[in-house]
Design a protein around this motif. Structure first.
Motif: not given
Length: 429
Positions: A34-47
């Motif tokens: 769940r921490a990974v999922a939250d981080a993906l959303v939070a850093r979506a722009k960078e991705i």
């Protein structure tokens, strides 16, 4: 430090992380996901920014748009990837599950339980979502993962792994359980393929060339996945309107994936009615048909099909076609050219359906349904690591249980084996 030394360092770190991860109960693994999922959303722009560079480079090199679609990430797709990670977190943990067990006549309690594989290497092409899907499934099943995506997605994969590792540092799951194989050369792939003793299993995902190379050159055990030369057979007793909808969905809904149809076969008894309608509908969808002489007789735009046309996994708006004289001829065609992925029959005859299912030796066989359903998510497994087309260890969509092995545990009360049978140590005079 050389590339080989760098790989060895990473592989050793993965092995240590695997030993630390294996005994963790479900709760900390789910929290990490769940921490990974939250981080993906939070850093979506960078991705997405990193992915845009990969897209730009792919276009400059002349990559086909269907393959670019597999490579592309936008914020919506990143959100979908995060949702898939959360879905994996919600799935039951396979580790520790009792596969079978009994109490033996001598009183020993015997259990076969699921355990992680250890260190899993994934070699894959194109799609950067595999980076996250593979990592999530491996973490949930207690495995460390070494990821080696294609050079076309190197920037995307690098950022995705950084995001996941950063998220894991705040959890009980070691960050080294998720790592990118160092380097972007062919040599870096060879290091992974020959890391027997450091890597427990390799799973290649991609085209036939990639999979064959990994199978033939690896010293690490390999689970074959991915190549999908899928067929739709329209039987003599088919509902032709239904058959047309299934065929179009199987080919067009997403042509760049392994469960898309690459060949359709039509029983001669319904060819006059079905083939012209199929050619017209497929042409309207932008599909090029590569057909035999019997198919070509129904349309001027059919490309003459040779032997290789029936072997190809097009992954594009192309499809091969042939008219066959019987269900048995359809099965023979599938056996000759198919990849044992998914093959479908459309028929109203229960007898024909049963015979097709019994004769077609593929990982998945569909009756009156699109080949597009062969998928871990559609089967209710959550994200999948791939679709195995071999027969050992795993076959079909590989979810969490397929990323485990088993161990035998037996519990006694001082049981001793003697030449005359079993005795209990405390009972020995």
């Amino acid at each position: 430090m050389s590339e080989a030394e760098d790989f060895t360092r990473v592989a050793h770190a993965a092995r240590e992380a695997a030993a630390e991860l294996a005994p963790l109960p479900r709760a900390p693994k789910d929290a990490a996901l769940r921490a990974v999922a939250d981080a993906l959303v939070a850093r979506a722009k960078e991705i997405v920014e990193a992915n845009a560079l990969d897209i730009e480079a792919a276009r400059a090199s002349g990559t086909a748009e269907t393959m670019i679609d597999r490579l592309r990430l936008d914020e919506k797709r990143v959100e979908s990837i995060a949702v898939a990670v959360r879905e994996v977190a919600d799935l039951p943990d396979p580790v520790g599950e009792v596969v079978r067990g009994s109490t033996l006549p001598n009183g020993l309690e015997l259990r076969q339980i699921r355990v992680p594989l250890g260190v899993v290497g994934i070699i894959y092409e194109g799609r950067p979502n595999v980076t996250v899907d593979a990592a999530a499934l491996c973490l949930k099943s207690g495995n460390a993962v070494l990821l080696r995506g294609s050079s076309s997605a190197y920037r995307s994969n690098t950022v995705l792994v950084e995001v996941m590792r950063d998220a894991l540092r705040g959890t009980e799951v070691p960050a080294d359980a998720v790592q990118l194989v160092p380097g972007a050369t062919r040599e870096s792939v060879k290091h992974l393929m020959r890391a027997r003793g450091l890597v427990d299993v390799l799973i290649p995902r991609g085209g036939a060339s990639l999979i064959n190379t990994v199978v033939e050159e690896s010293t690490v055990p390999v689970i074959e996945t991915g190549v999908g030369n899928c067929h739709v057979y329209v039987d003599a007793d088919a509902d032709l309107d239904l058959a047309l909808e299934i065929l179009v969905n199987a080919k067009v809904q997403r042509p760049s994936v392994c469960n898309a149809a690459e060949t359709f076969l039509v029983h001669a008894a319904v060819a006059d009615a079905f083939v012209p309608a199929a050619l017209a509908r497929l042409a309207a969808e932008g599909v090029t048909v590569h057909g035999d002489e019997r198919v070509a007789a129904y349309g001027d735009h059919v490309v003459p099909a040779g032997d290789q046309d029936y072997r190809d996994e097009y992954l594009s708006l192309d499809i091969a076609a042939a008219v066959v004289d019987s269900l048995e001829d359809a099965v023979a065609h599938i056996r000759r050219y198919g990849s044992a992925h998914t093959d479908a029959i459309v028929t109203r005859s229960q007898r024909a359906a049963r015979r097709f299912v019994s004769l077609v030796d593929s990982a998945a066989v569909a009756v009156n349904a699109s080949t597009r359903f062969t998928d871990g998510g559609e089967f209710g497994f959550g994200a999948e690591i791939g679709i195995s087309t071999q027969k050992l260890h795993a076959r079909g969509p590989m979810g969490l249980p397929e990323l485990t092995s088993t161990k035998w545990v037996y519990i006694g009360e001082g049981h001793l084996r003697t030449s005359t049978g079993t005795v209990i140590a405390g009972d020995v005079e």
